[in-house]
Every structure is written in C-alpha cells, then in structure tokens.
Design an enzyme around this catalytic site. Structure first.
Site, mmCIF file in Angstrom:
data_model
loop_
_atom_site.group_PDB
_atom_site.id
_atom_site.type_symbol
_atom_site.label_atom_id
_atom_site.label_comp_id
_atom_site.label_asym_id
_atom_site.label_seq_id
_atom_site.Cartn_x
_atom_site.Cartn_y
_atom_site.Cartn_z
ATOM 1 N N HIS A 1 15.510 -14.337 10.363
ATOM 2 C CA HIS A 1 15.465 -12.895 10.627
ATOM 3 C C HIS A 1 16.362 -12.466 11.784
ATOM 4 C CE1 HIS A 1 12.884 -14.862 13.414
ATOM 5 N NE2 HIS A 1 12.803 -13.768 14.157
ATOM 6 N N ASP A 2 17.021 -13.407 12.456
ATOM 7 C CA ASP A 2 17.919 -13.072 13.569
ATOM 8 C C ASP A 2 19.391 -13.271 13.225
ATOM 9 O OD1 ASP A 2 15.708 -12.624 15.274
ATOM 10 O OD2 ASP A 2 15.669 -14.722 15.915
ATOM 11 N N ASP B 1 3.380 2.559 1.967
ATOM 12 C CA ASP B 1 3.777 3.367 3.129
ATOM 13 C C ASP B 1 5.196 3.038 3.600
ATOM 14 O OD1 ASP B 1 3.421 0.889 4.193
ATOM 15 O OD2 ASP B 1 2.046 1.504 5.791
ATOM 16 N N ASN C 1 0.804 -1.227 0.000
ATOM 17 C CA ASN C 1 0.000 0.000 0.000
ATOM 18 C C ASN C 1 0.834 1.273 0.000
ATOM 19 O OD1 ASN C 1 0.984 -0.054 2.554
ATOM 20 N ND2 ASN C 1 -0.957 0.436 3.568
ATOM 21 N N ASP D 1 8.162 -19.486 19.081
ATOM 22 C CA ASP D 1 9.222 -18.574 19.481
ATOM 23 C C ASP D 1 9.764 -18.927 20.873
ATOM 24 O OD1 ASP D 1 10.465 -15.893 18.746
ATOM 25 O OD2 ASP D 1 9.632 -15.398 20.712
ATOM 26 N N ASP E 1 3.693 -5.682 3.927
ATOM 27 C CA ASP E 1 2.367 -5.990 4.459
ATOM 28 C C ASP E 1 1.779 -7.222 3.772
ATOM 29 O OD1 ASP E 1 1.457 -5.011 1.930
ATOM 30 O OD2 ASP E 1 1.636 -2.970 2.725
ATOM 31 N N ASP F 1 3.957 -17.725 13.343
ATOM 32 C CA ASP F 1 4.843 -17.624 14.493
ATOM 33 C C ASP F 1 3.968 -17.594 15.736
ATOM 34 O OD1 ASP F 1 7.393 -16.960 15.842
ATOM 35 O OD2 ASP F 1 7.957 -16.231 13.855
ATOM 36 N N GLU G 1 11.607 -22.926 18.249
ATOM 37 C CA GLU G 1 12.902 -22.246 18.318
ATOM 38 C C GLU G 1 13.512 -22.659 19.649
ATOM 39 O OE1 GLU G 1 14.935 -17.816 18.125
ATOM 40 O OE2 GLU G 1 13.120 -18.155 19.263
HETATM 41 C C1 GLC Z 1 13.066 -15.081 18.982
HETATM 42 C C2 GLC Z 1 12.829 -14.337 17.710
HETATM 43 C C3 GLC Z 1 13.440 -12.985 17.837
HETATM 44 C C4 GLC Z 1 12.782 -12.270 18.993
HETATM 45 C C5 GLC Z 1 12.858 -13.088 20.281
HETATM 46 C C6 GLC Z 1 11.921 -12.561 21.324
HETATM 47 O O1 GLC Z 1 14.408 -15.307 19.210
HETATM 48 O O2 GLC Z 1 13.303 -15.060 16.618
HETATM 49 O O3 GLC Z 1 13.341 -12.243 16.660
HETATM 50 O O4 GLC Z 1 13.418 -11.034 19.209
HETATM 51 O O5 GLC Z 1 12.492 -14.421 20.062
HETATM 52 O O6 GLC Z 1 10.586 -12.800 20.966
HETATM 53 CA CA CA Z 2 2.669 -1.150 3.537
#
Ligand code: GLC
Ligand code: CA
Length: 578
Positions: free
Chosen positions: A326-327, A25, A23, A202, A29, A98, A256
């Site tokens: 993503h970490d 911004d 969209n 998580d 999304d 997640d 995780e």
């Molecule tokens: C997990 C996620 C991470 C988040 C952490 C706390 O390690 O992968 O991105 O910051 O948990 O929720």
């Molecule tokens: Ca957006």
C-alpha cells in the site's frame, strides 16, 4: 509452539479501505472482505495480511490507532471481525494483522492523558522534551518527520514538545517505559486469543531511539534516521515482546524494516535470534530512486544483484518476496515501463515469474494479480464534483488523498512554488496513492467496488473497464488466471520453497536467468526483461536436460535451449534426477 508456517505460506495483502465496500458508503469494509473470501481462496493463497482495521481517526488511513482492541467504525464491528477470521480459517487461510506500535494516534486515551499534565502517570508513555534556544521556541532536536517538516510538536499547556516521526497525529511511544512494552505484549495476546496468526509490524525498526535524542546528521530526506532506526535497545525491546507474546503462540511475525539489508539481516531474522521471522526490506524498491525519493531509471542488473544477495543468506534466514504494497506504486509500470504497449500482458506475466520462483515468503498486494496500474495523471478519467461524477483530466490535487502526497504539495506550494512542477513529476512516479485506488471487481460503474450512485473514497482507475476481476475470471489467458497457476505451482514445489539458488548471466541488464535445485529436482527460470528478442545461451549445467516447461507466458513455449527469448518471455522448466 512455533511451527514456522510462513515457510509454506503465500500471502495476499488487503488494504481494507480500498478492497470492497459492503454497506454502500464508498469505503471498503470488513463485510466487503467477507463477501470476497471465495475469491481469495480461489487465488490459491493460504495467508492474508490485513492492513490496519482498528479504531482510528484516519489521519494516515488506520496507521494512527486510537483503540487497539476495537474495529474502525467505517470498517464494521468486532462481530464482523470474528466472522472474517472464522471465514478465513474455514478456508484454510491464516490471518496476520498490522501491528502499529511505534506510535499511536493523538486521539488514543494514553496520549490524551499524557498531554494533560507533566505529572500524569501516562506522561512517560510518549517523548516529551523542553525546546531548544532562548524560550525553548525551537524543537528539542533537528529530526525530521517521515511525512515532512520537524518531528516535534509544541504543546502550549505544558510548555513541552512531543515527538512524532510521522504525522503530528502519530505521537511516538516511549518504549523505554516498561509499561509500554507490557501494553504491546498485552495487545498482541488479545488478538492471538481471538485466533489471529501473527502480525506485520509497522516501522518496527524505529521503536528504539538513541539515548539523549541527539541531533541527526544533515542528510536528506530523513534527518535523524540513524538516531532512531535500529539503535541500542532495539533487540531488548523486541525480545521482551517476543517472549511475552509472539513466541507463545504459533505465529508469523513480519517486520517492516527500514535499515535492514541483506548484509545485516542475519542478526535480526535468523531463526536462532527468536525475534522477527522475516522482514520487508526496501533495497529493491529503492533501486529506482535516489535517496528513496527521486525516481530514476531502473537498472535490471542492480535489481537482480539485490535479489541475489538475499538469496545467498543461510536457510535459517527467510527473505520476503514482494513488488507491491500500500506504500508503493504498481509494479507493471514501474519495473517494465509505461511503454511496453502491445506486450503489456506479457510483461505483467513475466514479473511474478522473476520474483516468486525465488526462495522466500511471497506477498501479492490486492489488484496486483489483475495488473492494476498507477493513476493516469494528466489523462481523462472520472472525478466527482458537487456529488456527481464528471469526465475530466485527472489532476494531482483532485486525486491524491495520501497524507504524504498532500503534505508535499502543501509544503512546496507555500515555501517553494517554483518547484511544484518537479514535485508533481516526482509524485506521479512515487505517490503511495497509486496503490490505493479501489479494487476493480467488474466493469460496472465504480468498478463494482461500491454502488454506482455513491462516491468512492478515492477515484477508480479509469482502466477498470478492461482490467477487472469479472473479465479476467472468464478469460483463461488472463493475468489473474496466470497468477493462480503460478501460486498453485509454487505451493506444490518443495524445490521452490527450499532449494538452492544459483544465478546465471548476473551482468546482463536484459535477461534474468536462475536455477533452483534440491536433491532430486532442478528448476530453470528464464526471463527477458526487454521488449526485444534477446539472445540466450544455454548454461553448461543445463545441457542434457530433460526439461518439462511448467509455466510460460507464451502459449507455444519453446524447449529449453540456446536461441532467443521473445519480448518479455518468461518460462519455467523442471527436470528430475530420478
Ligand atoms: C508504514 C506504513 C505506512 C504508514 C507508516 C506510518 O510505513 O506502511 O503506510 O504511513 O508506516 O505508520
Ligand atoms: Ca463501506
């Protein structure tokens, strides 16, 4: 009910904030994801892990949830979500979400109730304790937050402290309270009824805290870890949610799992246990770091030995196969070095062969299939100032957005400014920001992630001019097309999915050689982790082979024989008994 579909799955992880802005911004999304479903389908994957898209004040980019049954305003609406899941299912792609239930956001209404008074019925949804010392001015114990500083925050109004293993805006849920466990099962069932196929849970190994919340051993970086990771009630808690929810549907549940290793994995993920199906463990991603933080040179031999230990688990224990998420920083600079120069493409194509020909559930993180790289700190790039893009030397302060990077810089600047140089050096290697730059769709301004006159929430990696989907779609030799080939090959091979694993030359720090085998098929995987021609002697078992080369990062793949492996050469051969 469970078909254990993860055994045939190939996952793609989407970090919605950085995938595609639908969209305009500057923030990714759900509509953005919907517009790219054919791209995902064409990659050949058949499952998606979506990082959190629930309502959240975004202290930790959605890992702080304020409503588990609604969509984050910036990401869209529940109608968008329904369309997303329908679009995925129509393409034969499953969706796992997640599940962040070690903690909530402090803006979740449970916590608002909880903090309002000691007598509130929700008080016991979280951990509240008196402080230590005279006047209770010291936190209840010595635990440290995973995001630095103490794991407790004082609340004036009730004169007690609450626990937060992550940011103070992520208070830990008290799983000892049976109502909390019921809430978690109800949340899962809500999403299963919507058609969701599973969860990535998580920091799930943190949900049980040791009785009495005793002080932790003084051991950096995480004081308290042994008191809240995989402690006494972990199995009881998980089993309850599994019975009330996960095992009633055809799900895949991936945990995780800090603290789970190849040595203890069977007690957590063996099929007979009936809890998690598999886990993300971090032995291999910690093998280039001291105490999980300080980077050091990678030992290929060590990396291989960690893989070997996971491969040696019984068939009823399924490893996961991942380099990125993503970490984590991006895998190409990390595992083959920043200096592979002219061989970068070869190196980028060698890594997925080394990893994804193993037994396990494979995961590719968005952009990995393009060879996206870490943020080139100290080099020129585009940053926004006063609402305009300008060319500038990229500086940590300007490009890092992650709470962990920001906290680290703030804390050291205040308490130990003389260490700032080291802190920056470390962040440059380990910052989670590296994985979170916008997905590179084209060479248009902002890499086609968002409109050109809009400031993306995070800087675009300046290499987008070369590394992007549009360019790689059209190049038959691109990394993207190589990933497609590899995924396709794996998907159609029973031997890769279920065959036995045997490694050769385990002591070599240069080459990675292994075999997969079932009754009919033998697959030979041969990788050179160096930029030099490296000698290779054919293992005895492989003589008299009738091998066909199935995949190679060199056009003129050589027959499987003794000789040398070219720089970063990776080839996969296959032959059959009948
Ligand atoms: C997990 C996620 C991470 C988040 C952490 C706390 O390690 O992968 O991105 O910051 O948990 O929720
Ligand atoms: Ca957006």
């Amino acid at each position: 009910m469970k078909t254990r579909w993860y055994k045939d799955a190939f996952f793609y992880q989407i970090y919605p904030r950085s995938f595609c802005d639908g969209n305009g911004d500057g923030i990714g999304d759900l509509r953005g994801i919907i517009s790219k479903l054919d791209y995902i389908k064409d990659l050949g994957v058949n499952a998606v892990w979506l990082s959190p898209c629930y309502k959240s004040p975004n202290d930790d980019n959605g890992y702080d949830i304020s409503d588990y049954r609604d969509i984050m305003d910036e990401f869209g609406t529940m109608e968008d979500f329904d369309e997303l899941i329908a679009g995925l299912h129509a393409r034969g792609i499953r969706l796992i979400m997640d599940l962040v239930v070690n903690h909530t956001s402090d803006e979740h209404w449970w916590f608002k109730e909880s903090r309002s008074s000691k007598a509130n019925p929700y008080r016991d949804y979280y951990y509240w304790r008196k402080g230590r010392g005279k006047n209770g001015k010291r936190p209840p114990n010595n635990w440290m937050s995973n995001f630095l500083g103490p794991a407790w925050k004082y609340e004036e109004s009730t004169d007690e402290w609450y626990m937060h293993i992550f940011s103070y805006k992520q208070p830990d849920l008290n799983w000892n309270n049976p109502k909390v466990r019921q809430e978690v099962a109800d949340i899962c069932n809500f999403w299963f009824e919507k058609g969701v196929d599973g969860f990535r849970c998580d920091v799930i190994t943190y949900i049980s805290k040791k009785h009495g919340l005793p002080n932790g051993k003084i051991k950096l970086p995480l004081i308290g870890f042994e008191q809240y990771c995989l402690t006494e009630n972990y199995h009881k808690f998980i089993k309850e949610v599994a019975d009330k929810s996960w095992n009633r549907y055809d799900t895949t549940i991936v945990g995780e799992a800090m603290g789970i290793t190849s040595a203890n994995a069977p007690q957590y993920i063996d099929e007979s246990v009936g809890e998690l199906d598999c886990v993300f463990a971090f032995e291999h991603t910690n093998c280039d770091r001291y105490t999980q933080i300080l980077p050091h040179k990678l030992s290929i031999k060590k990396l291989k030995s960690i893989f070997a230990r996971w491969q040696a688990l019984p068939q009823t224990c399924m490893p996961t196969l991942f380099f990125e998420n993503h970490d984590q920083p991006r895998c190409v600079p990390r595992f083959v070095g920043y200096d592979c120069g002219e061989y970068r493409d070869k190196a980028a194509k060698m890594l997925p062969v080394a990893l994804y020909m193993q037994r396990g559930v494979p995961f590719v993180f968005q952009g990995q299939e393009l060879g996206m790289s870490d943020i080139p700190i100290g080099k020129e790039g585009e940053v926004w100032r006063d609402g305009k893009p300008v060319r500038a030397i990229l500086k940590e302060e300007e490009v890092f957005k992650d709470i962990l990077s920001v906290n680290a810089m703030k804390m050291f600047r205040k308490r130990a400014p003389f260490l700032m140089g080291i802190v920056k050096k470390v962040l440059k290697k380990v910052a989670r920001d590296h994985a979170r730059t916008p997905m590179q769709w084209s060479d248009a301004p902002n890499a086609g992630f968002c409109p050109k006159d809009v400031e993306p929430w995070m800087i675009v990696n300046p290499d987008y001019k070369i590394v992007n989907v549009a360019a790689e779609q059209n190049d038959k030799d691109s990394l993207l097309n190589y990933y497609r080939k590899l995924i396709d090959y794996r998907k159609n091979s029973e031997c890769i999915k279920n065959g036995s694993f045997k490694e050769f030359y385990a002591d070599s720090n240069k080459i990675y050689v292994y075999q997969r085998q079932d009754a009919d098929t033998t697959i030979a995987v041969v990788c050179n982790f160096t930029k030099k021609e490296t000698p290779f002697t054919l293992p005895q078992e492989w003589s008299n082979n009738n091998a066909e080369c199935k995949l190679s990062n060199y056009d003129d793949a050589r027959p499987l024989a003794s000789g040398t492996l070219r720089p970063f050469e990776a080839s996969v051969y296959e032959w059959h008994r009948h």
